[in-house]
Design a protein around this motif. Structure first.
Motif, PDB file in Angstrom:
ATOM      1  N   LEU A  32      24.720 -26.545 -13.312  1.00 24.52           N
ATOM      2  CA  LEU A  32      23.828 -26.964 -12.379  1.00 24.52           C
ATOM      3  C   LEU A  32      24.137 -28.262 -11.791  1.00 24.52           C
ATOM      4  CD1 LEU A  32      20.590 -26.382 -14.798  1.00 24.52           C
ATOM      5  CD2 LEU A  32      21.594 -24.760 -12.793  1.00 24.52           C
ATOM      6  N   SER A  33      23.843 -28.589 -10.692  1.00 22.91           N
ATOM      7  CA  SER A  33      23.964 -29.805 -10.026  1.00 22.91           C
ATOM      8  C   SER A  33      22.960 -30.735 -10.310  1.00 22.91           C
ATOM      9  CB  SER A  33      23.915 -29.592  -8.533  1.00 22.91           C
ATOM     10  OG  SER A  33      24.338 -30.685  -7.692  1.00 22.91           O
ATOM     11  N   TYR A  34      23.379 -31.988 -11.337  1.00 20.31           N
ATOM     12  CA  TYR A  34      22.389 -32.789 -11.913  1.00 20.31           C
ATOM     13  C   TYR A  34      22.278 -33.821 -11.036  1.00 20.31           C
ATOM     14  CZ  TYR A  34      22.406 -30.162 -16.520  1.00 20.31           C
ATOM     15  OH  TYR A  34      22.446 -29.300 -17.491  1.00 20.31           O
ATOM     16  N   SER A  35      21.249 -34.563 -11.053  1.00 20.95           N
ATOM     17  CA  SER A  35      21.072 -35.762 -10.331  1.00 20.95           C
ATOM     18  C   SER A  35      20.824 -36.800 -11.580  1.00 20.95           C
ATOM     19  CB  SER A  35      19.721 -35.952  -9.563  1.00 20.95           C
ATOM     20  OG  SER A  35      18.555 -35.928 -10.196  1.00 20.95           O
ATOM     21  N   SER A  36      21.403 -38.184 -11.216  1.00 25.62           N
ATOM     22  CA  SER A  36      21.223 -38.978 -12.386  1.00 25.62           C
ATOM     23  C   SER A  36      19.851 -39.313 -12.959  1.00 25.62           C
ATOM     24  CB  SER A  36      21.862 -40.445 -11.911  1.00 25.62           C
ATOM     25  OG  SER A  36      21.069 -40.947 -10.767  1.00 25.62           O
ATOM     26  N   ASN A  37      18.752 -38.870 -11.993  1.00 26.52           N
ATOM     27  CA  ASN A  37      17.302 -38.991 -12.280  1.00 26.52           C
ATOM     28  C   ASN A  37      16.547 -37.951 -13.033  1.00 26.52           C
ATOM     29  OD1 ASN A  37      15.251 -40.992 -12.401  1.00 26.52           O
ATOM     30  ND2 ASN A  37      14.317 -40.136 -10.625  1.00 26.52           N
ATOM     31  N   SER A  38      17.464 -36.938 -13.430  1.00 28.51           N
ATOM     32  CA  SER A  38      16.994 -35.642 -13.999  1.00 28.51           C
ATOM     33  C   SER A  38      17.322 -35.594 -15.512  1.00 28.51           C
ATOM     34  CB  SER A  38      17.697 -34.704 -13.301  1.00 28.51           C
ATOM     35  OG  SER A  38      18.949 -34.530 -13.645  1.00 28.51           O
ATOM     36  N   ALA A  39      16.566 -34.586 -16.102  1.00 27.81           N
ATOM     37  CA  ALA A  39      16.668 -34.562 -17.758  1.00 27.81           C
ATOM     38  C   ALA A  39      16.468 -33.230 -17.824  1.00 27.81           C
ATOM     39  CB  ALA A  39      15.575 -35.522 -18.464  1.00 27.81           C
ATOM     40  N   VAL A  40      17.192 -32.660 -19.046  1.00 25.51           N
ATOM     41  CA  VAL A  40      17.502 -31.284 -19.659  1.00 25.51           C
ATOM     42  C   VAL A  40      16.601 -31.322 -20.769  1.00 25.51           C
ATOM     43  CG1 VAL A  40      18.642 -29.694 -20.566  1.00 25.51           C
ATOM     44  CG2 VAL A  40      19.555 -30.942 -18.538  1.00 25.51           C
ATOM     45  N   ILE A  41      15.613 -30.155 -21.066  1.00 25.65           N
ATOM     46  CA  ILE A  41      15.125 -29.938 -22.168  1.00 25.65           C
ATOM     47  C   ILE A  41      15.669 -28.427 -22.615  1.00 25.65           C
ATOM     48  CG2 ILE A  41      12.759 -28.959 -23.192  1.00 25.65           C
ATOM     49  CD1 ILE A  41      11.307 -31.212 -21.330  1.00 25.65           C
ATOM     50  N   TYR A  42      15.772 -28.448 -23.901  1.00 27.93           N
ATOM     51  CA  TYR A  42      16.498 -27.124 -24.301  1.00 27.93           C
ATOM     52  C   TYR A  42      15.362 -26.453 -25.331  1.00 27.93           C
ATOM     53  CZ  TYR A  42      19.235 -24.506 -27.842  1.00 27.93           C
ATOM     54  OH  TYR A  42      19.721 -23.322 -28.590  1.00 27.93           O
ATOM     55  N   SER A  43      15.289 -25.086 -24.951  1.00 33.46           N
ATOM     56  CA  SER A  43      14.703 -24.288 -26.002  1.00 33.46           C
ATOM     57  C   SER A  43      15.274 -23.006 -26.504  1.00 33.46           C
ATOM     58  CB  SER A  43      13.410 -23.676 -25.170  1.00 33.46           C
ATOM     59  OG  SER A  43      12.745 -22.784 -25.728  1.00 33.46           O
ATOM     60  N   ARG A  44      15.252 -22.952 -27.572  1.00 39.71           N
ATOM     61  CA  ARG A  44      15.837 -21.774 -28.409  1.00 39.71           C
ATOM     62  C   ARG A  44      14.730 -21.177 -29.172  1.00 39.71           C
ATOM     63  NH1 ARG A  44      20.662 -21.701 -32.612  1.00 39.71           N
ATOM     64  NH2 ARG A  44      20.359 -19.637 -33.827  1.00 39.71           N
ATOM     65  N   CYS A  45      14.127 -20.203 -28.707  1.00 38.96           N
ATOM     66  CA  CYS A  45      13.153 -19.493 -29.301  1.00 38.96           C
ATOM     67  C   CYS A  45      13.125 -18.172 -29.690  1.00 38.96           C
ATOM     68  CB  CYS A  45      11.735 -20.044 -28.357  1.00 38.96           C
ATOM     69  SG  CYS A  45      10.194 -19.604 -29.372  1.00 38.96           S
ATOM     70  N   VAL A  46      13.411 -17.648 -30.586  1.00 39.20           N
ATOM     71  CA  VAL A  46      13.664 -16.287 -30.950  1.00 39.20           C
ATOM     72  C   VAL A  46      12.964 -15.879 -32.447  1.00 39.20           C
ATOM     73  CG1 VAL A  46      15.218 -14.540 -31.345  1.00 39.20           C
ATOM     74  CG2 VAL A  46      15.972 -16.360 -29.920  1.00 39.20           C
ATOM     75  N   HIS A  47      11.961 -15.104 -32.165  1.00 41.92           N
ATOM     76  CA  HIS A  47      11.199 -14.494 -33.418  1.00 41.92           C
ATOM     77  C   HIS A  47      12.182 -13.931 -34.503  1.00 41.92           C
ATOM     78  CE1 HIS A  47       8.288 -12.597 -35.984  1.00 41.92           C
ATOM     79  NE2 HIS A  47       7.226 -13.252 -35.076  1.00 41.92           N
ATOM     80  N   GLY A  48      11.709 -14.587 -35.634  1.00 48.27           N
ATOM     81  CA  GLY A  48      12.488 -14.075 -36.659  1.00 48.27           C
ATOM     82  C   GLY A  48      13.965 -15.203 -37.146  1.00 48.27           C
ATOM     83  N   ASP A  82      12.798 -37.301 -11.559  1.00 50.19           N
ATOM     84  CA  ASP A  82      12.165 -36.305 -10.775  1.00 50.19           C
ATOM     85  C   ASP A  82      12.258 -34.932 -10.919  1.00 50.19           C
ATOM     86  OD1 ASP A  82      14.799 -35.813 -10.250  1.00 50.19           O
ATOM     87  OD2 ASP A  82      14.811 -37.546  -8.473  1.00 50.19           O
ATOM     88  N   THR A  83      13.354 -34.435 -11.734  1.00 49.22           N
ATOM     89  CA  THR A  83      13.644 -33.310 -11.829  1.00 49.22           C
ATOM     90  C   THR A  83      13.736 -32.917 -13.489  1.00 49.22           C
ATOM     91  OG1 THR A  83      14.586 -32.868  -9.892  1.00 49.22           O
ATOM     92  CG2 THR A  83      14.922 -31.072 -11.460  1.00 49.22           C
ATOM     93  N   GLY A 128       3.866 -34.162 -10.415  1.00 53.15           N
ATOM     94  CA  GLY A 128       4.959 -34.330  -9.255  1.00 53.15           C
ATOM     95  C   GLY A 128       6.457 -33.924  -9.536  1.00 53.15           C
ATOM     96  N   VAL A 129       6.678 -33.693 -10.826  1.00 57.30           N
ATOM     97  CA  VAL A 129       8.032 -33.759 -11.354  1.00 57.30           C
ATOM     98  C   VAL A 129       8.296 -32.139 -10.882  1.00 57.30           C
ATOM     99  CG1 VAL A 129       7.374 -33.112 -13.543  1.00 57.30           C
ATOM    100  CG2 VAL A 129       9.657 -34.048 -13.282  1.00 57.30           C
ATOM    101  N   LYS A 130       9.631 -31.877 -10.644  1.00 53.48           N
ATOM    102  CA  LYS A 130       9.967 -30.678 -10.371  1.00 53.48           C
ATOM    103  C   LYS A 130      10.491 -29.987 -11.741  1.00 53.48           C
ATOM    104  CE  LYS A 130      13.318 -27.903  -7.692  1.00 53.48           C
ATOM    105  NZ  LYS A 130      14.443 -27.963  -6.680  1.00 53.48           N
TER     106      LYS A 130
END
Length: 271
Positions: A105-121, A147-148, A177-179
């Motif tokens: 992905l094309s990241y901007s310096s003002n962005s953050a990443v949230i990670y989700s690993r969610c699998v039943h069991g 902003d993102t 307002g965050v994307k």
């Protein structure tokens, strides 16, 4: 590798036989920078002895306590490896991405990443240590200027749909307002690379996968205070959250064993 460093001996690994990023990690290292010695190591919590290095006899005893299946729990050795891990993981991932032409992905310096690993069991009700994290962890973003938010979902499980929807809703409440963009990856190498190369990373759903990626990222990492991750206490870029990890054991003892998504989501949203 950490054991070799503490003993001031050379480390050499066997070929990884095409296992992704491992092919790009150093296969042979001689590091004799650890000079201090001490005679006593706390066998229950070896990291308490840091920055001492135990003598060979004590280390041999410590070796019998090593959890080879889960090496990230061997804090007595890891405390010496944090800087190398940060540098080498990122270098390995960057080289892997370049050699395989992996799309990032094309990241901007003002962005953050949230990670989700969610699998039943698995990460949902299947693990006594890992699981979804209560939404109070997102309060750490309240005064940020992102902003993102890139919401990265790895190996999406159908049982987690409502949790993902509620997560995105909470993010928009905290950051009006965050994307918020959602990306679902089935390729774990690509998901890992996105975490390592992110400008800022928040790991609300705990896993060894997320821990390693966070340690390879040299920017901010926000994570709950999960006891096996104590080794990262000395990592300068970690912001610890008091949010609760709703793992299998927590559900058993605090939610009366109710493994319904409804009950879990109610807890996540209110804590």
């Amino acid at each position: 590798r950490g054991f070799a460093k503490v003993l001031s001996i050379c480390f050499k690994s066997s070929p990884s036989e095409g296992h992704g990023f491992l092919d790009y990690m150093p296969s042979e290292v001689c590091d004799t920078n650890v000079a201090q010695t001490c005679d006593n190591v706390d066998m229950i919590e070896p990291s308490r002895s840091y920055p001492c290095v135990a003598n060979v006899t004590v280390l041999q005893d410590l070796c019998s306590h090593i959890n080879w299946d889960h090496p990230h729990e061997n804090h007595g050795f890891w405390v010496y490896m944090l800087e190398e891990m940060k540098t080498e993981i990122k270098e390995a991932v960057s080289q892997y991405v370049a050699d395989t032409n992996t799309a990032i992905l094309s990241y901007s310096s003002n962005s953050a990443v949230i990670y989700s690993r969610c699998v039943h069991g698995d990460s949902l009700f299947g693990h006594g240590m890992y699981g979804p994290t209560s939404f109070s962890i997102y309060d750490n973003l309240a005064n940020s200027t992102y902003d993102t938010i890139h919401y990265i979902i790895y190996n999406n499980g159908i049982s987690c749909k409502d949790i993902h929807i509620a997560t995105r809703k909470r993010l928009r409440q905290i950051l009006p307002g965050v994307k918020v963009t959602t990306h679902t990856f089935q390729d774990h190498y690509r998901a890992f690379a996105h975490l390592v190369l992110a400008p800022n990373v928040l790991i609300p759903e705990t896993s060894t996968f997320g821990l390693m990626a966070g340690l390879g990222n040299d920017r901010l990492m926000i994570t709950p205070k999960l006891w096996p991750w104590k080794l990262t206490f000395s990592h300068p870029n970690v912001l610890w959250s008091d949010a609760t990890v709703v793992n299998r054991d927590f559900v058993m003892y605090h939610l009366a064993g109710d493994q319904s998504i409804k009950t879990t989501l109610e807890y996540l949203e209110t804590h």
